[in-house]
Design a protein around this motif. Structure first.
Motif, PDB file in Angstrom:
ATOM      1  N   SER A 245       0.873  -1.087  -0.021  1.00  0.00           N
ATOM      2  CA  SER A 245      -0.109  -0.013  -0.011  1.00  0.00           C
ATOM      3  C   SER A 245       0.927   1.160  -0.031  1.00  0.00           C
ATOM      4  O   SER A 245       0.854   2.180   0.849  1.00  0.00           O
ATOM      5  CB  SER A 245      -0.918   0.117   1.196  1.00  0.00           C
ATOM      6  OG  SER A 245      -1.897  -1.049   1.049  1.00  0.00           O
ATOM      7  N   LEU A 246       1.828   1.188  -0.804  1.00  0.00           N
ATOM      8  CA  LEU A 246       2.770   2.405  -0.804  1.00  0.00           C
ATOM      9  C   LEU A 246       3.501   2.463  -2.158  1.00  0.00           C
ATOM     10  O   LEU A 246       3.193   1.597  -3.183  1.00  0.00           O
ATOM     11  CB  LEU A 246       3.869   2.307   0.175  1.00  0.00           C
ATOM     12  CG  LEU A 246       4.394   0.780   0.443  1.00  0.00           C
ATOM     13  CD1 LEU A 246       5.344   0.323  -0.650  1.00  0.00           C
ATOM     14  CD2 LEU A 246       4.918   0.442   1.883  1.00  0.00           C
ATOM     15  N   SER A 247       4.140   3.564  -2.538  1.00  0.00           N
ATOM     16  CA  SER A 247       4.690   3.860  -3.924  1.00  0.00           C
ATOM     17  C   SER A 247       5.914   4.590  -3.527  1.00  0.00           C
ATOM     18  O   SER A 247       6.253   5.434  -2.572  1.00  0.00           O
ATOM     19  CB  SER A 247       3.874   4.320  -4.782  1.00  0.00           C
ATOM     20  OG  SER A 247       3.289   5.572  -4.215  1.00  0.00           O
ATOM     21  N   THR A 248       6.589   4.878  -4.700  1.00  0.00           N
ATOM     22  CA  THR A 248       7.763   5.789  -4.823  1.00  0.00           C
ATOM     23  C   THR A 248       7.641   6.605  -6.169  1.00  0.00           C
ATOM     24  O   THR A 248       7.247   6.065  -7.107  1.00  0.00           O
ATOM     25  CB  THR A 248       9.102   5.059  -4.708  1.00  0.00           C
ATOM     26  OG1 THR A 248      10.328   6.343  -4.543  1.00  0.00           O
ATOM     27  CG2 THR A 248       9.387   4.082  -5.514  1.00  0.00           C
TER      28      THR A 248
ATOM     29  N   SER B 250      -0.928  -0.392  -4.310  1.00  0.00           N
ATOM     30  CA  SER B 250      -1.848   0.815  -4.360  1.00  0.00           C
ATOM     31  C   SER B 250      -1.565   1.697  -5.701  1.00  0.00           C
ATOM     32  O   SER B 250      -0.470   2.157  -5.815  1.00  0.00           O
ATOM     33  CB  SER B 250      -1.792   1.587  -3.135  1.00  0.00           C
ATOM     34  OG  SER B 250      -2.270   0.949  -2.187  1.00  0.00           O
ATOM     35  N   ALA B 251      -2.702   1.859  -6.230  1.00  0.00           N
ATOM     36  CA  ALA B 251      -2.455   2.959  -7.516  1.00  0.00           C
ATOM     37  C   ALA B 251      -2.475   4.612  -6.850  1.00  0.00           C
ATOM     38  O   ALA B 251      -2.769   4.709  -5.664  1.00  0.00           O
ATOM     39  CB  ALA B 251      -3.569   2.882  -8.265  1.00  0.00           C
ATOM     40  N   HIS B 252      -2.027   5.454  -7.672  1.00  0.00           N
ATOM     41  CA  HIS B 252      -1.990   6.910  -6.979  1.00  0.00           C
ATOM     42  C   HIS B 252      -2.938   7.599  -7.797  1.00  0.00           C
ATOM     43  O   HIS B 252      -3.358   7.340  -8.910  1.00  0.00           O
ATOM     44  CB  HIS B 252      -0.519   7.309  -7.863  1.00  0.00           C
ATOM     45  CG  HIS B 252      -0.103   8.097  -6.794  1.00  0.00           C
ATOM     46  ND1 HIS B 252      -0.395   9.435  -6.556  1.00  0.00           N
ATOM     47  CD2 HIS B 252       1.149   7.766  -5.861  1.00  0.00           C
ATOM     48  CE1 HIS B 252       0.777   9.835  -5.722  1.00  0.00           C
ATOM     49  NE2 HIS B 252       1.580   8.934  -5.414  1.00  0.00           N
ATOM     50  N   ASN B 253      -3.664   8.584  -6.848  1.00  0.00           N
ATOM     51  CA  ASN B 253      -4.696   9.514  -7.504  1.00  0.00           C
ATOM     52  C   ASN B 253      -4.379  10.720  -7.607  1.00  0.00           C
ATOM     53  O   ASN B 253      -5.104  11.768  -7.716  1.00  0.00           O
ATOM     54  CB  ASN B 253      -6.075   9.239  -6.671  1.00  0.00           C
ATOM     55  CG  ASN B 253      -5.850   9.696  -5.330  1.00  0.00           C
ATOM     56  OD1 ASN B 253      -4.746   9.950  -4.946  1.00  0.00           O
ATOM     57  ND2 ASN B 253      -6.797   9.424  -4.476  1.00  0.00           N
ATOM     58  N   MET B 254      -2.938  11.046  -7.942  1.00  0.00           N
ATOM     59  CA  MET B 254      -2.499  12.334  -8.101  1.00  0.00           C
ATOM     60  C   MET B 254      -1.594  12.593  -9.332  1.00  0.00           C
ATOM     61  O   MET B 254      -1.065  11.422  -9.975  1.00  0.00           O
ATOM     62  CB  MET B 254      -1.494  12.620  -6.920  1.00  0.00           C
ATOM     63  CG  MET B 254      -2.516  12.631  -5.560  1.00  0.00           C
ATOM     64  SD  MET B 254      -1.462  12.673  -4.269  1.00  0.00           S
ATOM     65  CE  MET B 254      -0.642  14.240  -4.182  1.00  0.00           C
TER      66      MET B 254
ATOM     67  N   SER C 198      -9.655   2.797  -5.487  1.00  0.00           N
ATOM     68  CA  SER C 198     -10.966   2.829  -4.606  1.00  0.00           C
ATOM     69  C   SER C 198     -12.194   2.842  -5.181  1.00  0.00           C
ATOM     70  O   SER C 198     -12.282   3.946  -6.150  1.00  0.00           O
ATOM     71  CB  SER C 198     -10.763   3.747  -3.614  1.00  0.00           C
ATOM     72  OG  SER C 198      -9.392   3.674  -2.723  1.00  0.00           O
TER      73      SER C 198
ATOM     74  N   GLY D 258      -8.721   5.479   1.733  1.00  0.00           N
ATOM     75  CA  GLY D 258      -7.371   5.526   0.973  1.00  0.00           C
ATOM     76  C   GLY D 258      -7.442   4.210   0.054  1.00  0.00           C
ATOM     77  O   GLY D 258      -7.610   3.350   0.313  1.00  0.00           O
TER      78      GLY D 258
ATOM     79  N   SER E 298      -4.689   2.617  -0.050  1.00  0.00           N
ATOM     80  CA  SER E 298      -4.147   1.822   0.599  1.00  0.00           C
ATOM     81  C   SER E 298      -4.918   0.710   1.553  1.00  0.00           C
ATOM     82  O   SER E 298      -4.338  -0.239   1.822  1.00  0.00           O
ATOM     83  CB  SER E 298      -2.928   2.450   1.619  1.00  0.00           C
ATOM     84  OG  SER E 298      -3.687   3.573   2.341  1.00  0.00           O
TER      85      SER E 298
END
Lengths: 277, 216
Positions: free
Chosen positions: A145-148, A174-178, A195, A235, A237
């Motif tokens: 549930s994280l990313s870089t 987890s995908a990013h929504n930004m 989500s 989230g 996550s």
């Protein structure tokens, strides 16, 4: 032509005539893949799931124990150190993820790998080494549930994701929504999760507009938290461990599935595809 | 940084605007975020990479008078998780986490019930974290609000990036206060402050100097 007994079998990247028995597939897929076939009655027993996060509080009632816990850190010389983790959870977030997985797949073998605590500047290498350790252990499912956002790690993360894929370790990220590039969720070798707002933990959607491939429950959840407590949380996550838990259920029913087959099962059983059958 | 790079930075430091101007922009962002979400407070943390700490850079509502400049380690707590993992997080009833409540109370004197926390990402870097505290609890959180939060975060990240650039340029000039870069910065800064004929005369003089130096 059969393999020369003097040399042993040929490597598996070619298929000589008459050798098709060698690649006989164990699984008999039904004409129609249903949720009942995919994970009916499953508990997650025999499946090893790793939560790569802030640590996990093992004795939280919703977590119900861990098979093991490790912490990844950097020595003052910059060397990666993997040690037993007795801190539990330094935030509460990893406990929330572990609790969600346990709730869906009560008999899974849960592991925690803590990649938080090395400071923000050391976070990239620690995250990467945590994933490397998890892939080396051969876990069936790794919840990330994280990313870089650091592109310097993208290449190595990509290689790790690919080797996980070929070693039957499923990464659920987890995908990013930004509006920024981040990893590893964008890689096709992982299951990427965003989500939806519905309340059923088994409702999940296939997204025909990648890169986010699935949407799972991620809004207004009652989740486990640090100190034996609970918290209401939102989230991507938290959507991620829902997919990780469902993957664990499918794998406990069909041990032989490799990641792309598992992804196909998820597609066929998604709520907006065949999930109502 | 090379000599031309330093001189350009010096000129930039003279004209790009002061620390206060960017702080005002950040302050305006947290004020608007607080108003839009109907929240009790909103704050922006900046990551100080040299000390690996999060620093309160702007605060609206509760804590506005006391928190600016307060530092916490970058990998602790919810803000630390959000920063390190690049994932936004919305939590309600955080008082159920006794350690969180105690830590926050010791730092800020104010324990929020609900918390929306989102990383401030610019290009590859995580510059800090935007927090919105205690939006009205009766309203069910929606993904639309999450998107809105993301848009605010994008705006705040751009402002933080500008603030950091201005500070780096300023630090370069300050570091070399009696040197050539400082002289160039002062000249640019002075011309910026002039008006009408004096400004026009100043610009003519600099242009003439430029012609001479280039051998035109």
């Amino acid at each position: 032509m059969s393999a020369d007994p003097q040399r042993g079998p040929l490597p598996a990247w070619s298929l000589p005539a008459g050798e098709t028995d060698r690649i006989r597939i164990a699984t008999q897929w039904p004409e129609e893949v249903t949720r009942e076939w995919a994970w009916g009655g499953a508990t997650g027993a025999g499946v090893r799931v790793c939560v790569l996060d802030s640590g996990v509080e093992a004795d939280h009632p919703l977590v119900g124990g861990l098979a093991g816990a490790k912490v990844i850190s950097l020595s003052p010389e910059g060397e990666v150190v993997v040690a037993d983790d007795s801190e539990g959870d330094v935030v509460g977030h990893g406990t929330a993820c572990a609790g969600i997985i346990r709730g869906l797949a009560p008999k899974v073998e849960l592991w925690s790998v803590r990649v938080l605590g090395a400071g923000a500047t050391g976070s990239g290498p620690v995250l990467m080494e945590g994933l490397r350790w998890a892939v080396d252990q051969g876990f069936d499912v790794v919840n990330m549930s994280l990313s870089t956002t650091k592109s310097q790690f993208a290449g190595v993360l990509h290689e790790l994701a690919d080797s996980a894929y070929f070693r039957r370790t499923l990464l659920v990220a987890s995908a990013h929504n930004m509006p920024v590039e981040s990893y590893p969720w964008r890689f096709s070798s992982v299951i990427s999760v965003g989500s939806h707002e519905e309340e059923d933990p088994f409702t999940f959607y296939y997204n025909p507009e990648p890169p986010v491939e699935f949407f799972a429950r991620g809004v207004n959840l009652d989740v486990a938290w640090r100190g034996g407590g609970r918290i209401r949380a939102t989230g991507n996550s938290f959507a991620t461990p829902h997919m990780a838990g469902i993957c664990a259920l499918v794998l406990s029913t069909h041990r032989e599935l490799i990641p792309f087959q598992l992804k196909s099962v998820l597609y066929l059983t998604a709520t907006n595809v065949g999930g109502d059958r | 940084m090379s000599e031309p790079g330093r001189l350009q930075a010096a000129v930039a430091a003279g004209v790009v605007g002061s620390d206060e101007a960017y702080r005002a922009l950040l302050q305006s962002i947290v004020e608007v975020a607080r108003a839009i979400f109907g929240a009790r407070a909103s704050s922006i943390f900046l990551l100080d990479e040299t000390t690996d700490e999060l620093v309160f850079e702007a605060v609206a509502g509760e804590g506005a008078d006391t928190l600016i400049g307060t530092r916490i380690p970058s990998s602790t707590g919810i803000a630390g998780w959000v920063l390190v993992t690049r994932q936004p997080l919305v939590l309600e009833d955080v008082t159920q986490d006794p350690r969180f409540a105690r830590d926050v109370a010791e730092r800020t004197g104010y324990v929020p019930q609900g918390l929306m926390s989102v990383p401030l990402l610019h290009e590859e870097r995580a510059l800090g974290v935007l927090n919105v505290l205690d939006r009205p609890q009766q309203a069910r959180f929606t993904l639309e609000e999450m998107d809105l939060l993301g848009m605010f975060a994008n705006q705040a990240a751009i402002a933080l990036d500008l603030l950091q650039r201005a500070r780096r340029a300023r630090a370069l000039v300050d570091h070399n206060a009696s040197g050539d870069t400082a002289a160039v910065a002062r000249l640019a800064e002075t011309i910026e402050t002039l008006e009408d004929e004096r400004r026009a005369a100043g610009v003519r003089l600099v242009q003439a100097l430029d012609d001479i130096l280039r051998g035109a």
